[in-house]
Design a protein around this motif. Structure first.
Motif, short mmCIF file in Angstrom:
data_model
loop_
_atom_site.label_atom_id
_atom_site.label_comp_id
_atom_site.label_asym_id
_atom_site.label_seq_id
_atom_site.Cartn_x
_atom_site.Cartn_y
_atom_site.Cartn_z
N ILE A 145 0.83 -0.98 -0.16
CA ILE A 145 0.00 0.09 0.00
C ILE A 145 0.94 1.30 0.05
N HIS A 170 -3.21 0.82 7.88
CA HIS A 170 -2.55 1.73 7.24
C HIS A 170 -2.24 3.09 7.21
N THR A 224 -1.42 6.88 6.14
CA THR A 224 -1.16 7.73 5.20
C THR A 224 0.06 8.42 5.37
N SER A 247 4.48 3.73 3.84
CA SER A 247 4.17 2.52 2.93
C SER A 247 3.74 1.38 3.93
N THR A 248 2.86 0.49 3.60
CA THR A 248 2.73 -0.81 4.22
C THR A 248 2.77 -1.95 3.24
#
Length: 257
Positions: free
Chosen positions: A147, A188, A190, A193-194
């Motif tokens: 993500i 997650h 914002t 990154s995940t």
């Protein structure tokens, strides 16, 4: 009746002696208990362990309905499962061998009756290559879902993964669904990154005369908000080409509204 209780007590003593030999460092007890509905025992994976959030959530909700699913970081941990028929206490003590094989033997009391007993233990997976000889990379397809830092994933969204098999010589025949997983309660933030690991297919036998692909979607209710695409590929997310089981890297892309 007395002999039954004596047998159960003797079993506990024997298991205690065995446990002194096979103790592993750092196991965390997640849950144990007894369930009257014997059919629910089938939800326990045959491998004896869980390495993904979707399988764990499904099992927990069936075995401990009404209780919140514990948070487990499957990038670092795995879950060991033991079950025994009848209303019995389940006992085991895993031990990591020098070759990376985590060994454990399930023992239990010996009470007759309906249902089954179970125990769930969480372990740090560092150094663990196999569990009782079975690879912890249990999927025929495995990899990570990324993500992006700028992606907005809202609360309540989930990732749905499906693995399909098809015959490349029969264009008019629908693909066969081999496996499906759901990753619920995505976490997650914002700006960061995940990466989420996944594995699919279990011990499914890959056929040389078939082809395979996966679909990855982020879903809010019934609506798809993002699609997952294997990095460097266009079109179908084709996997297992020529038997290649190299982990795949899936990147999420937001769908246009």
């Amino acid at each position: 009746m007395l002999s039954r209780y004596l047998l159960a007590a003797a079993t506990i003593v024997i298991v205690s002696l065995i446990a002194d030999v096979v103790v592993a460092d750092g196991p965390a007890e997640l849950a144990k208990g007894k369930i009257a509905d014997a059919s629910l025992e089938e939800l326990a994976p045959k491998s004896g362990f869980i390495t993904d959030a979707g399988t764990f959530a499904k099992l927990w909700k069936a075995w401990r309905p009404g209780e919140a699913v514990p948070e487990v970081d499957f990038r670092k941990d795995l879950i060991i499962i033991g079950t025994a028929s009848g209303p019995n206490l389940v006992m085991f003590q895993p031990r990591l061998q020098d070759d990376g094989d985590l060994k454990y033997v399930v023992a239990s009391t010996r009470m007759a009756g309906p249902g089954f007993g179970y125990r769930l233990v969480k372990l740090n997976r560092e150094g663990i290559k196999t569990v009782n000889g079975k690879s912890v990379d249990e999927g025929i397809v495995r990899g990570t879902i990324t993500i992006a830092a700028g992606s907005t994933i809202e609360q309540g969204e989930r990732i749905e993964l499906k693995l399909f098999e098809f015959d490349p010589l029969l264009a008019d025949v629908s693909a066969k669904l081999v496996d499906e997983r759901s990753i619920d309660e995505i976490k997650h933030e914002t700006g960061t990154s995940t990466e989420i690991p996944f594995a699919m297919g279990g011990e499914y036998e890959v056929r040389k005369d078939r082809r395979y692909y996966i679909t990855v979607f982020v879903v809010q209710g019934e609506a798809r908000t993002h699609i997952g695409e294997i990095e460097g590929k266009q079109g179908l997310n084709v996997v297992l080409q020529d038997g290649d089981r190299t982990p795949v890297h899936v990147v999420l892309r937001q769908l246009k509204k």
